[in-house]
Scaffold this active site. Structure first.
Site, mmCIF file in Angstrom:
data_model
loop_
_atom_site.group_PDB
_atom_site.id
_atom_site.type_symbol
_atom_site.label_atom_id
_atom_site.label_comp_id
_atom_site.label_asym_id
_atom_site.label_seq_id
_atom_site.Cartn_x
_atom_site.Cartn_y
_atom_site.Cartn_z
ATOM 1 N N VAL A 1 1.139 -1.590 -0.164
ATOM 2 C CA VAL A 1 0.141 -0.195 -0.029
ATOM 3 C C VAL A 1 0.879 1.227 -0.022
ATOM 4 C CG1 VAL A 1 -2.083 1.303 1.269
ATOM 5 C CG2 VAL A 1 -1.888 -0.644 0.865
ATOM 6 N N LYS B 1 -7.307 -1.478 9.524
ATOM 7 C CA LYS B 1 -8.944 -1.734 9.807
ATOM 8 C C LYS B 1 -8.535 -2.802 11.259
ATOM 9 C CE LYS B 1 -7.095 -4.169 6.458
ATOM 10 N NZ LYS B 1 -6.796 -5.230 5.088
ATOM 11 N N LYS C 1 -14.076 -5.491 9.300
ATOM 12 C CA LYS C 1 -13.955 -4.067 8.128
ATOM 13 C C LYS C 1 -16.156 -4.125 9.123
ATOM 14 C CE LYS C 1 -10.709 -5.326 4.624
ATOM 15 N NZ LYS C 1 -10.470 -6.351 3.783
ATOM 16 N N GLY D 1 -5.262 -4.402 -2.836
ATOM 17 C CA GLY D 1 -4.069 -4.257 -3.755
ATOM 18 C C GLY D 1 -3.291 -2.907 -4.050
HETATM 19 P P1 NDP Z 1 2.918 -4.757 3.606
HETATM 20 O O1 NDP Z 1 3.507 -5.919 4.373
HETATM 21 O O2 NDP Z 1 3.482 -5.165 2.289
HETATM 22 O O3 NDP Z 1 3.837 -3.421 4.288
HETATM 23 C C1 NDP Z 1 3.715 -2.929 5.431
HETATM 24 C C2 NDP Z 1 5.442 -2.263 5.719
HETATM 25 O O4 NDP Z 1 5.243 -1.622 6.736
HETATM 26 C C3 NDP Z 1 6.735 -3.193 5.212
HETATM 27 O O5 NDP Z 1 7.307 -2.511 4.041
HETATM 28 C C4 NDP Z 1 6.805 -3.566 6.974
HETATM 29 O O6 NDP Z 1 8.624 -3.664 6.738
HETATM 30 C C5 NDP Z 1 6.881 -2.254 7.182
HETATM 31 N N1 NDP Z 1 7.139 -2.388 8.812
HETATM 32 C C6 NDP Z 1 6.190 -3.609 9.113
HETATM 33 N N2 NDP Z 1 6.354 -3.002 10.574
HETATM 34 C C7 NDP Z 1 7.042 -2.101 11.011
HETATM 35 C C8 NDP Z 1 7.833 -1.579 11.747
HETATM 36 N N3 NDP Z 1 7.680 -1.688 13.311
HETATM 37 N N4 NDP Z 1 9.396 -0.796 11.576
HETATM 38 C C9 NDP Z 1 8.655 -0.548 10.572
HETATM 39 N N5 NDP Z 1 8.472 -0.390 9.211
HETATM 40 C C10 NDP Z 1 7.466 -2.243 9.133
HETATM 41 O O7 NDP Z 1 1.232 -3.983 4.014
HETATM 42 P P2 NDP Z 1 0.348 -3.709 2.723
HETATM 43 O O8 NDP Z 1 0.762 -2.934 2.298
HETATM 44 O O9 NDP Z 1 -0.414 -4.955 2.395
HETATM 45 O O10 NDP Z 1 -0.376 -3.210 4.212
HETATM 46 C C11 NDP Z 1 -0.033 -2.119 4.887
HETATM 47 C C12 NDP Z 1 -1.696 -1.562 5.875
HETATM 48 O O11 NDP Z 1 -2.314 -1.851 4.768
HETATM 49 C C13 NDP Z 1 -1.585 -3.568 6.610
HETATM 50 O O12 NDP Z 1 -3.126 -2.574 7.797
HETATM 51 C C14 NDP Z 1 -2.693 -3.935 5.795
HETATM 52 O O13 NDP Z 1 -4.206 -4.494 6.549
HETATM 53 C C15 NDP Z 1 -3.970 -2.805 4.934
HETATM 54 N N6 NDP Z 1 -4.607 -2.957 3.643
HETATM 55 C C16 NDP Z 1 -3.567 -3.748 3.172
HETATM 56 C C17 NDP Z 1 -4.473 -3.646 2.137
HETATM 57 C C18 NDP Z 1 -4.068 -4.448 0.620
HETATM 58 O O14 NDP Z 1 -4.133 -5.054 -0.450
HETATM 59 N N7 NDP Z 1 -2.384 -4.647 0.552
HETATM 60 C C19 NDP Z 1 -5.679 -3.345 1.218
HETATM 61 C C20 NDP Z 1 -6.775 -2.389 2.571
HETATM 62 C C21 NDP Z 1 -5.217 -1.822 3.859
HETATM 63 P P3 NDP Z 1 8.616 -5.814 6.721
HETATM 64 O O15 NDP Z 1 8.379 -5.803 5.187
HETATM 65 O O16 NDP Z 1 10.277 -5.503 6.204
HETATM 66 O O17 NDP Z 1 7.838 -6.244 6.633
HETATM 67 N N1 HSE Z 2 -6.205 -8.644 3.332
HETATM 68 C C1 HSE Z 2 -7.775 -7.682 2.183
HETATM 69 C C2 HSE Z 2 -7.812 -8.224 1.688
HETATM 70 C C3 HSE Z 2 -6.654 -6.596 2.538
HETATM 71 O O1 HSE Z 2 -7.873 -9.186 1.205
HETATM 72 O O2 HSE Z 2 -9.291 -7.463 1.457
HETATM 73 C C4 HSE Z 2 -7.628 -5.241 1.700
HETATM 74 O O3 HSE Z 2 -8.078 -5.225 3.034
#
Ligand code: NDP
Ligand code: HSE
Length: 441
Positions: free
Chosen positions: A24, A115, A215, A312
């Site tokens: 994201v 969420k 959600k 995504g």
């Molecule tokens: P990712 O795991 O791809 O990204 C999270 C990022 O944060 C990674 O780069 C991770 O590093 C970093 N991170 C995690 N913990 C720490 C920390 N303690 N200190 C510094 N950096 C940290 O997750 P997403 O982007 O998929 O999701 C992020 C948020 O968005 C979540 O809350 C998810 O529920 C929400 N979300 C995701 C969606 C999706 O489609 N993916 C859709 C809607 C909401 P590292 O890779 O090293 O762990």
């Molecule tokens: N893991 C979640 C899903 C990301 O698959 O719907 C979007 O919130």
């Protein structure tokens, strides 16, 4: 007249600290960069990421270029006095909670896609944000790119909403679609969902229905004007679904989807996530892949349906950046004049309880494994009648060659879960029944 470069240079700037540069976060960075001019024309200011915090600094530097401060400590954003808005796209409920509360305490605005954080700690976070007069925006937290939070909070503000139901987890919908359409195994479909960036860091949150319950919790709050009550949600995921249930559902004219449901009744709120048989002709039954859809019924508008990509990189970034535009537009608005966090004025939230699972009211699908013996169907239907459960449809297959066991499928009219609990226990105890009935709603 075209807006000139010097016009942009004179514009106010909103400085953003981006926490998390995964699926994201990288999408947010990309959308802000690619659509910078369109976004400025809408928001009336420049929205600029000035600091990024994430792990793996080499990769971070490569992605964001030389001009942005980068580091690995989430509190670096909180402690940077120049930053106006924290965008939390890191995930989790521990460090994320501490960082968000610390940012609020420093008067920073917050945008989050998390969420889990809001479903579990939302009441505390919104209360602190209100004290500080800051915004906490969370469009991306529900149904990815679909602006469902805005629709409920603003577009449907005239309505009394009594029910909503939605496919609100992209990963599980993607898995169910891939298994059905391409014959992929559960594990292969899940691996694809992870590769495409749909799944949570811990995919059991998706598969076991927890993410959808987070959600649904938020949707219930903004639809009914109640505090977030994740603890009360009934949660059942897709991991225990059996191949034969898909086949029988198909034969009966239904599709199985994981639904999040919130329903207001006189006694309380039903808040539940479970696999659900949906008549195949309904639009919701035909939502495939990582697409999401939320059906909402309002007393004035009637039935409405919101459809779009539910997970995504770019769809989620679309929602996060829309929140940033909202924050930029409202940053100088008096806090009491802004749209309330949970759609209703904070002091007007009603303490309506979530009903226990035993009080759920719905129609049921029961698959009862039986020995093919005379009288078994009569025994089962007598128990259903005793417990006041009315049968809508029935399906019984011939046992396969050489076997003397088969399945009886019953579809019931609407009834109360506790009646099905008792009927199931009594049916399971019958000598001709070989295993506990499988129950879907
Ligand atoms: P990712 O795991 O791809 O990204 C999270 C990022 O944060 C990674 O780069 C991770 O590093 C970093 N991170 C995690 N913990 C720490 C920390 N303690 N200190 C510094 N950096 C940290 O997750 P997403 O982007 O998929 O999701 C992020 C948020 O968005 C979540 O809350 C998810 O529920 C929400 N979300 C995701 C969606 C999706 O489609 N993916 C859709 C809607 C909401 P590292 O890779 O090293 O762990
Ligand atoms: N893991 C979640 C899903 C990301 O698959 O719907 C979007 O919130």
């Amino acid at each position: 007249r075209h807006t000139t470069r010097s016009h942009y240079q004179r514009m106010k700037e909103i400085k953003v600290g981006l926490l998390g540069l995964g699926t994201v976060g990288s999408g947010v960075f990309e959308v802000l960069k690619n659509n910078a001019d369109e976004i400025s024309r809408r928001s009336g200011c420049r929205i600029r990421v000035t600091r990024v915090v994430s792990r793996g600094l080499d990769a971070v530097r490569k992605m964001v270029g030389p001009d942005i401060a980068i580091s690995e400590d989430p509190f670096d954003i909180v402690n940077d006095p120049a930053i106006d808005v924290l965008v939390e796209v890191m995930g989790g409920t521990t460090v994320a909670r501490d960082v968000v509360l610390a940012a609020i305490a420093k008067g920073k605005q917050v945008v989050t896609a998390n969420k889990a954080l809001l479903a579990v700690h939302g009441n505390e976070i919104f209360a602190k944000a209100r004290e500080q007069g800051v915004m906490v925006a969370f469009e991306a937290a529900v149904a990815g790119g679909i602006p469902i939070v805005k629709a409920l909070r603003e577009g449907l503000a005239a309505n009394r909403i009594d029910m909503l139901a939605g496919i609100i987890n992209g990963t599980t919908n993607f898995i169910l679609s891939e298994m059905r359409d391409k014959g992929l195994s559960f594990d292969a479909a899940l691996a694809d969902a992870q590769r495409l960036g749909y799944a949570e860091a811990d995919p059991t949150f998706d598969i076991e229905g927890i993410d959808a319950a987070h959600k649904a919790t938020l949707l219930a709050s903004i639809a009914f004007g109640v505090p977030v009550q994740f603890d009360g949600a009934y949660i059942e995921g897709i991991s225990k679904l059996a191949a034969e249930d898909f086949t029988y559902a198909d034969q009966l004219g239904y599709r199985i989807k994981l639904l999040g449901i919130a329903r207001r009744r006189a006694e309380g709120i039903e808040l539940r996530v479970h696999p659900t048989l949906i008549p195949a002709r309904r639009l919701l039954a035909n939502v495939e892949g990582a697409m999401n859809a939320v059906w909402v019924k309002g007393d004035a508008v009637g039935e409405t349906l919101y459809y779009g990509p539910g997970a995504g990189k770019l769809p989620t970034a679309s929602a996060v950046v829309a929140d940033l535009v909202d924050v930029a537009r409202q940053i100088e608005v008096a806090p009491e004049s802004r749209v309330p966090y949970l759609a209703f004025q904070q002091d007007q939230l009603q303490q309506v309880p979530v009903l226990p699972a035993s009080e759920m009211e719905t129609a049921y699908y029961l698959r009862i494994p039986v020995r093919d013996e005379p009288g078994v169907l009569a025994d089962i239907t007598r128990i259903m009648a005793d417990e006041g459960v009315s049968i809508d449809a029935m399906l019984q297959r011939q046992p396969s060659e050489g076997a003397n066991t088969t399945d009886i499928i019953l579809m019931t009219h609407r009834t109360v879960e506790k009646c099905i609990d008792i009927a199931s226990r009594r049916i399971e105890a019958l000598p001709s029944v070989t295993a506990a009935p499988v129950r879907l709603r």
